[in-house]
Design a protein around this motif. Sequence first.
Motif, PDB file in Angstrom:
ATOM      1  N   ALA A 133       0.839  -1.197   0.000  1.00 41.47           N
ATOM      2  CA  ALA A 133       0.000   0.000   0.000  1.00 41.47           C
ATOM      3  C   ALA A 133       0.874   1.247   0.000  1.00 41.47           C
ATOM      4  O   ALA A 133       1.592   1.509   0.951  1.00 41.47           O
ATOM      5  CB  ALA A 133      -0.920   0.015   1.212  1.00 41.47           C
ATOM      6  N   LEU A 134       0.811   1.993  -1.066  1.00 44.30           N
ATOM      7  CA  LEU A 134       1.528   3.261  -1.146  1.00 44.30           C
ATOM      8  C   LEU A 134       0.590   4.382  -0.734  1.00 44.30           C
ATOM      9  O   LEU A 134      -0.610   4.330  -0.983  1.00 44.30           O
ATOM     10  CB  LEU A 134       2.017   3.500  -2.573  1.00 44.30           C
ATOM     11  CG  LEU A 134       3.016   2.476  -3.100  1.00 44.30           C
ATOM     12  CD1 LEU A 134       3.365   2.780  -4.541  1.00 44.30           C
ATOM     13  CD2 LEU A 134       4.271   2.468  -2.247  1.00 44.30           C
ATOM     14  N   ARG A 135       1.136   5.407  -0.093  1.00 44.70           N
ATOM     15  CA  ARG A 135       0.354   6.546   0.344  1.00 44.70           C
ATOM     16  C   ARG A 135       0.901   7.825  -0.284  1.00 44.70           C
ATOM     17  O   ARG A 135       2.107   7.991  -0.382  1.00 44.70           O
ATOM     18  CB  ARG A 135       0.422   6.691   1.870  1.00 44.70           C
ATOM     19  CG  ARG A 135      -0.425   5.686   2.590  1.00 44.70           C
ATOM     20  CD  ARG A 135       0.120   5.344   3.944  1.00 44.70           C
ATOM     21  NE  ARG A 135       1.490   4.845   3.943  1.00 44.70           N
ATOM     22  CZ  ARG A 135       1.853   3.624   3.516  1.00 44.70           C
ATOM     23  NH1 ARG A 135       0.965   2.813   3.051  1.00 44.70           N
ATOM     24  NH2 ARG A 135       3.103   3.233   3.546  1.00 44.70           N
ATOM     25  N   VAL A 136      -0.023   8.689  -0.631  1.00 43.70           N
ATOM     26  CA  VAL A 136       0.362   9.986  -1.175  1.00 43.70           C
ATOM     27  C   VAL A 136      -0.596  11.037  -0.616  1.00 43.70           C
ATOM     28  O   VAL A 136      -1.785  10.772  -0.456  1.00 43.70           O
ATOM     29  CB  VAL A 136       0.385   9.970  -2.723  1.00 43.70           C
ATOM     30  CG1 VAL A 136      -0.970   9.695  -3.300  1.00 43.70           C
ATOM     31  CG2 VAL A 136       0.964  11.244  -3.288  1.00 43.70           C
ATOM     32  N   ALA A 137      -0.062  12.200  -0.285  1.00 44.94           N
ATOM     33  CA  ALA A 137      -0.870  13.316   0.219  1.00 44.94           C
ATOM     34  C   ALA A 137      -1.240  14.207  -0.959  1.00 44.94           C
ATOM     35  O   ALA A 137      -0.375  14.695  -1.671  1.00 44.94           O
ATOM     36  CB  ALA A 137      -0.094  14.105   1.261  1.00 44.94           C
ATOM     37  N   ILE A 138      -2.527  14.409  -1.138  1.00 45.00           N
ATOM     38  CA  ILE A 138      -3.038  15.227  -2.241  1.00 45.00           C
ATOM     39  C   ILE A 138      -3.626  16.503  -1.656  1.00 45.00           C
ATOM     40  O   ILE A 138      -4.448  16.443  -0.745  1.00 45.00           O
ATOM     41  CB  ILE A 138      -4.131  14.474  -3.027  1.00 45.00           C
ATOM     42  CG1 ILE A 138      -3.642  13.117  -3.521  1.00 45.00           C
ATOM     43  CG2 ILE A 138      -4.676  15.335  -4.153  1.00 45.00           C
ATOM     44  CD1 ILE A 138      -2.640  13.162  -4.624  1.00 45.00           C
ATOM     45  N   ASP A 139      -3.203  17.648  -2.190  1.00 38.95           N
ATOM     46  CA  ASP A 139      -3.714  18.906  -1.655  1.00 38.95           C
ATOM     47  C   ASP A 139      -4.398  19.787  -2.695  1.00 38.95           C
ATOM     48  O   ASP A 139      -4.736  20.923  -2.430  1.00 38.95           O
ATOM     49  CB  ASP A 139      -2.605  19.686  -0.954  1.00 38.95           C
ATOM     50  CG  ASP A 139      -1.486  20.099  -1.893  1.00 38.95           C
ATOM     51  OD1 ASP A 139      -1.550  19.756  -3.099  1.00 38.95           O
ATOM     52  OD2 ASP A 139      -0.545  20.755  -1.433  1.00 38.95           O
TER      53      ASP A 139
END
Length: 137
Positions: free
Chosen positions: A109-115
């Motif tokens: 599971a990869l995580r990325v912060a989207i703003d």
Amino acid sequence: MTDTTDKIVYDLIQRFEVVDGVPKLISTQIHRIEGGTNLFSIAESWMAKHTKLERFNKQQYVAYKKKGEKRYQLVLAPRTSFLQVSFAPSSLSGKIQFQTEADLLFPYALRVAIDNKDTLIQLLNDLFYTSNKRTET
């Protein structure tokens, strides 16, 4: 003179259970909406419109997976100033590489912060329109 400060808007979701005619609060979720854009709502709308994945509403996040699968294909977790999107690395087949300590501990599971909306839509398109050619989502 006009006020140039940014307004902060909150989206409040409360769930109640009615027992013997008496409502009982069972959960509350507060989502911060900045600049009138709610990335969580945008992502949910996009998923409903463009995929056939099952939606699972959890206390702190919403997850999506194919029927019968064990692992979630996508997890949306709203944070104070961004949307955390988690997904399987194989979904992008090498388009994006993340190498954080958490990614090494949880390689499934990869995580990325989207703003912002544009980055969110691009990520969802990359995840699902490229994978649509290989599997039905």
